[in-house]
Write a protein that holds these residues in place. Structure first.
Motif, short mmCIF file in Angstrom:
data_model
loop_
_atom_site.label_atom_id
_atom_site.label_comp_id
_atom_site.label_asym_id
_atom_site.label_seq_id
_atom_site.Cartn_x
_atom_site.Cartn_y
_atom_site.Cartn_z
N GLY A 182 0.77 -1.23 0.07
CA GLY A 182 -0.17 -0.17 -0.03
C GLY A 182 1.06 1.10 -0.14
N ALA A 183 1.85 1.08 1.03
CA ALA A 183 2.86 2.49 0.71
C ALA A 183 3.52 2.53 -0.50
N MET A 184 3.71 1.54 -1.16
CA MET A 184 4.11 1.68 -2.65
C MET A 184 3.33 2.67 -3.61
N PHE A 185 2.23 2.31 -3.40
CA PHE A 185 1.20 3.23 -4.19
C PHE A 185 1.19 4.61 -3.87
N LYS A 186 1.05 4.75 -2.86
CA LYS A 186 1.05 6.02 -2.05
C LYS A 186 2.27 6.94 -2.44
N ARG A 187 3.52 6.28 -2.55
CA ARG A 187 4.74 6.80 -2.79
C ARG A 187 4.65 7.28 -4.20
N VAL A 188 4.50 6.31 -4.96
CA VAL A 188 4.57 6.36 -6.62
C VAL A 188 3.50 7.52 -7.06
N ILE A 189 2.27 7.46 -6.60
CA ILE A 189 1.22 8.58 -6.89
C ILE A 189 1.79 9.94 -6.35
N GLU A 190 2.47 10.04 -5.11
CA GLU A 190 2.93 11.43 -4.79
C GLU A 190 4.06 11.81 -5.60
N ALA A 191 5.01 10.77 -6.06
CA ALA A 191 6.41 11.05 -6.63
C ALA A 191 6.38 11.45 -7.98
N VAL A 192 5.17 10.80 -9.06
CA VAL A 192 5.09 10.99 -10.43
C VAL A 192 4.21 12.37 -10.69
N PRO A 193 4.90 13.24 -11.13
CA PRO A 193 4.27 14.60 -11.51
C PRO A 193 2.79 14.52 -12.17
#
Length: 514
Positions: A182-193
């Protein structure tokens, strides 16, 4: 709490069918797809169009038959795959091309033998190619849960820029743990412009029993599409189960900020249809759709439920379709009543002749048992559709002698390409003797991988449903037979499997995908 739409992407017809022995015919795929449409599944992944001519025809048939749901075909990040998928989807009201490439270091090095930059370049080109055919393109990072974060962000950003409107980060090998996944999704969504320009999707396998937990964790961290299958069917240990995802979201509205549009009252009927067609029985204690899911034997539990249902039931059995699990039809029932019940089960007939054949078999069954259940009706339809296929082997008669202290014997008469042949054999039991008698005639050179017996309904007059899995030179098929006589059901299942082998009814996947 404001609620987002959770897209339900069903891949029973594609990933589910990749279970060894779960192969489905084109007509069976259409039957399941129509039931998924009735459930209001958002996206139906109909198959892997380039895998075989049979899979291409099945995708095309589903695309033509389904009007209310999106129909999707899987394609590797290869132009030939994408072109083939587009061709199969031409008749779809709302087509989607789902293209993928592996992004984990272990897959890129050992499977693809490609450098990361080349993988990214190929992904972008594949998405651009797919966009020439449809605006609805999904891109999957195969083995996403074991991919390096920086590369994952780069390829996701490039994929969205190239035109992918859905980004799937699958847990392809069931390696994920709910917290980190779940944390991986949150990180990707926040990191990808440009992440706001796509829907993020989860596709989890159940190798560690965490597929549903991982999927729901992804939803809590921004995923708005879940890829799942009926009964959790799928490769190896299976996929996240659609019924569990949907009912978890519906039951725990206090936790999940999303809603699905699924008509849950059709869940049980759909589960049984998939089980009957694939020959994979549902375990009794399976959540939502197992026959014990709403059963109470403990005195304490029974007392609590009688006083107030919610003491031991967190959802109503009727809400998933258990209120319609039994009908009272018998030998005096008319064709109209039988047809009406089939329609309620989401089963339509191709012709009056097919209905007539099913009704005739219904009458024959009604002479053998007092009550006819929905499971019996599902089995009858499968038997008729199988009989309509080209049959190399057909059983004319079977005689079995089995008594204490003697060696069981079987004598069978088969029509082999319309030639009448008979054989006798002895075996360790009546079924073994029957199969050996069949092999005297067939000489199939097959290996029996599975023999499974499942009572379709309760009672001593229940039909027994037998599943036989045969393998020959790498070809694996499931044969299914049902009858109130378990030896006859066993013979039907074995002959069905032999007919499938002779007809070449199998799937060959160039790559198993996500």
């Amino acid at each position: 709490m404001s609620r987002d739409k959770l897209v339900i992407f069903d891949t029973t017809l594609r990933d589910g069918e990749q279970s060894p022995g779960a192969s489905m015919t084109k007509d069976e795929k259409v039957r399941i797809a129509k039931m998924l449409e009735k459930m209001r599944v958002d996206v139906i992944e109909a198959g892997f169009a380039i895998a075989s001519q049979g899979d291409f025809e099945a995708v095309r048939a589903v695309a033509t038959a389904v009007k209310e749901s999106r129909v999707c075909s899987l394609a590797r990040a290869v132009f030939a795959d994408i072109d083939r998928a587009a061709e199969a989807l031409k008749g779809a009201t709302a087509p989607r091309i789902h293209t993928f490439i592996a992004t984990s270091p272990i897959h890129m090095k050992y499977k693809l033998n490609m450098e990361p930059e080349k993988v990214l370049e190929q992904a972008v080109k594949a998405i651009q190619r797919a966009r020439q055919y449809t605006d609805d393109v999904e891109f999957s990072l195969e083995d996403g849960s074991r991919s390096e974060f920086e590369f994952m962000c780069r390829i996701v950003e490039a994929a969205i820029a190239a035109g992918a409107s859905t980004i799937n980060i699958p847990d392809t090998v069931g390696y994920g743990e709910p917290g980190e996944y779940g944390a991986m999704f949150k990180r990707v969504i926040e990191a990808v412009p440009n992440s706001d320009k796509a829907i993020f999707s989860t596709h989890c396998h159940n190798d560690l029993g965490l597929a549903v937990a991982n999927s729901l964790s992804a939803v809590m961290n921004g995923a708005r599409q879940v890829e799942c299958t009926i009964n959790g069917l799928g490769e190896r240990a299976g996929n996240a189960a659609l019924e569990e995802i949907v009912m978890a979201v519906r039951t725990r509205k206090d936790v999940f900020p999303v809603d699905t549009g699924i008509v849950t009252e059709h869940i049980v009927a759909t589960s049984r249809m998939v089980s009957t067609i694939t020959g994979f029985p549902v375990q009794p204690n399976k959540a939502i759709v197992g026959m014990n899911a709403f059963a109470h034997e403990s005195g304490i539990h029974q007392d609590g439920v009688l006083k107030h249902r919610e003491t031991y039931e967190i959802m109503r059995a009727q809400d998933v379709g258990w209120n319609a699990n039994k009908i009272v039809l018998g030998k005096h029932s008319g064709r109209a009543a039988v047809k009406a019940r089939f329609e309620e089960l989401g089963i339509a007939f191709d012709s009056p002749a097919q209905l007539a054949e099913v009704f005739e078999r219904f009458k024959a069954l009604a002479d053998k048992k007092h009550e006819i259940f929905d499971e019996d009706l599902q089995a009858l339809v499968s038997q008729v559709q199988e009989a309509e296929a080209v049959e190399t082997y057909a059983m004319e008669s079977l005689e079995v002698c089995s008594k204490t202290g003697t060696t069981p014997k079987a004598r069978i008469v088969l029509l082999v390409n319309n030639e009448r042949l008979s054989a006798e054999a002895e075996g360790s039991g009546p079924v073994d003797a029957t199969y050996k008698a069949i092999e005297v005639i067939a000489k199939s050179n097959t290996d029996l991988l599975l023999y499974s017996v499942n009572a379709i309904t309760q009672g001593t007059d229940s039909q027994g449903e037998v599943t036989v899995r045969l393998e020959r030179r790498g070809q694996i098929v499931n044969g299914i037979g049902a009858d109130t006589d378990i030896v006859v059901a066993s013979a039907k299942a074995y002959l069905h499997a032999l007919n499938l082998l002779e007809a070449g009814n199998r799937r060959e996947h160039p790559q198993h995908g996500v």
